[in-house]
Scaffold this motif. Sequence first.
Motif, short mmCIF file in Angstrom:
data_model
loop_
_atom_site.label_atom_id
_atom_site.label_comp_id
_atom_site.label_asym_id
_atom_site.label_seq_id
_atom_site.Cartn_x
_atom_site.Cartn_y
_atom_site.Cartn_z
N TYR A 17 21.17 9.00 22.61
CA TYR A 17 21.40 9.91 21.49
C TYR A 17 20.69 11.23 21.72
N ASN A 18 19.47 11.18 22.25
CA ASN A 18 18.71 12.39 22.49
C ASN A 18 19.37 13.23 23.58
N ASP A 73 22.42 14.81 22.26
CA ASP A 73 22.07 15.61 21.09
C ASP A 73 22.85 15.17 19.85
N VAL A 74 22.77 13.87 19.56
CA VAL A 74 23.42 13.30 18.37
C VAL A 74 22.32 12.80 17.44
N LYS A 75 22.49 13.04 16.14
CA LYS A 75 21.51 12.56 15.17
C LYS A 75 21.71 11.06 14.97
#
Length: 58
Positions: free
Chosen positions: A18-19, A22-24
């Motif tokens: 996710y990091n 770049d996904v919350k």
Amino acid sequence: MKAYIVSLAAGVAVGLLYNVIDVKSPAPPIVALIGLLGMVAGEHAIPFARMVLAHVTS
């Protein structure tokens, strides 16, 4: 115990992914997770105390 380690490793891997992309994360906020930890600790407190007292008295 192995299931916990595998679950933790999978969670860390997804968090890293996710990091990178770049996904919350859809995970609940840390306050909610701490509350859940408290619930689990409370659930296990009485059986743990009984076990400790059983070993102390024997």
